[in-house]
Design an enzyme around this catalytic site. Structure first.
Site, mmCIF file in Angstrom:
data_model
loop_
_atom_site.group_PDB
_atom_site.id
_atom_site.type_symbol
_atom_site.label_atom_id
_atom_site.label_comp_id
_atom_site.label_asym_id
_atom_site.label_seq_id
_atom_site.Cartn_x
_atom_site.Cartn_y
_atom_site.Cartn_z
ATOM 1 N N SER A 147 -112.024 -1.055 0.695
ATOM 2 C CA SER A 147 -110.758 -1.437 0.061
ATOM 3 C C SER A 147 -110.839 -2.860 -0.498
ATOM 4 C CB SER A 147 -109.617 -1.268 1.077
ATOM 5 O OG SER A 147 -108.361 -1.306 0.442
ATOM 6 N N ASP A 227 -106.661 9.785 -1.065
ATOM 7 C CA ASP A 227 -106.293 8.394 -0.795
ATOM 8 C C ASP A 227 -104.978 8.083 -1.511
ATOM 9 O OD1 ASP A 227 -106.124 5.537 -0.847
ATOM 10 O OD2 ASP A 227 -108.302 5.402 -0.632
ATOM 11 N N HIS A 260 -107.691 7.018 3.039
ATOM 12 C CA HIS A 260 -108.094 5.609 2.993
ATOM 13 C C HIS A 260 -108.503 5.073 4.359
ATOM 14 C CE1 HIS A 260 -108.121 1.963 0.494
ATOM 15 N NE2 HIS A 260 -107.592 1.286 1.501
#
Length: 281
Positions: A147, A227, A260
């Site tokens: 991320s 995600d 995620h």
């Protein structure tokens, strides 16, 4: 480096250190995994950069990377995601996406962030100089992250190809100049000059380097199709488009059903470690 904790795992050592950072002007904590091979020889290292709200402990406790790292003889260095401590400024409203836990791996130029938030220099220079002189590491480096940390890994790897052998990322923020997380972080840390933002945007860097005739390091990206940040924040399609346009050679894998979370990272971290092992040999 002050050793705070050590656990044996898969024949290696999972450690946690603190040190006083000159670059960040505060005490920093980072985690280390030394594989069993490090008992008798210097080993290559993967630097892992974590995402928003994380510290040095998330990856070491959730990703399950130590088993394969031990097999492959790769050390893991896992820094914190921002400066911390007394006197280090935080977002006035305590938001999760700016300030503490959200350093974005940039060198801040704006007050009050400029004094402490120099995470780019910390990752590229200060931390490697520290650990590579005090731990049995052989100078062969790769970099990866998740991320916000995937953004950091791509930017740092692309901008410092002479320092690393390979780059990988999970769910990276690839185009922060074009997403809400990036706009907030960059306007706060770097100011209103959007030209300056491009130095910390993987899509912009890949395109600019291709125009200069530069070939990027080997890159592997995994992105979950489920995600919930994909469309608004991560912008994977922008990286894919530039990579294809400039023949960048990056492997971008879209993974159906994955989100995620660290469940996603744990599912594919072995692939990433084996990818890096090819180049760290």
């Amino acid at each position: 480096m002050q050793l705070q904790d050590e656990k044996k795992v898969f024949g290696g050592r999972q450690q946690r250190y603190t040190h006083q950072s000159v670059v960040l002007q505060c005490e920093m904590t980072f985690s280390v995994f030394l594989p069993p091979q490090a008992e008798t020889e210097a080993v290559p290292v993967l630097y892992w950069l974590s995402g928003l709200t994380c510290s040095d402990e998330n990856f070491s406790s959730k990703a399950g990377a130590q088993r394969v790292a031990a097999e492959l003889g790769i050390a893991l260095i896992i820094p914190d995601t921002s400066p911390r401590g007394e006197g280090v400024p935080d977002d006035a409203e305590g938001a999760y996406d700016f300030g503490l836990g959200a350093g974005f791996y940039v060198n801040a130029t704006q007050q009050p962030w400029q004094h402490h938030y120099q995470m780019y220099d910390y990752i590229v220079k200060e931390l490697p100089e520290l650990v590579e002189t005090q731990l049995p590491l052989n100078g062969k480096r790769a970099i990866s992250g998740h991320s916000m940390g995937g953004h950091g890994a791509l930017v740092i790897g692309l901008r410092n190809a002479e320092r690393y052998r390979s780059i990988s990322a999970f769910s990276p923020i690839v185009n922060p100049t074009n997403c809400p997380w990036g706009h907030k972080a960059f306007s706060g840390y770097l100011g209103d000059n959007t030209q300056a933002w491009q130095a910390y945007d993987a899509v912009c860097i890949l395109k600019a380097q291709a125009e200069q005739g530069l070939k990027p390091l080997p890159i592997m990206i995994d992105q979950g199709e489920a995600d919930n940040f994909l469309a608004e924040q991560l912008k994977t399609e922008a990286f894919v488009a530039v990579n294809e346009a400039v023949d960048g050679g990056a492997l971008v894998r879209m993974q159906p059903g994955y989100d995620h979370s660290y469940y996603f990272i744990a599912s594919f971290i072995e692939d990433h470690l084996r990818f890096h092992a090819q180049y760290l040999a």
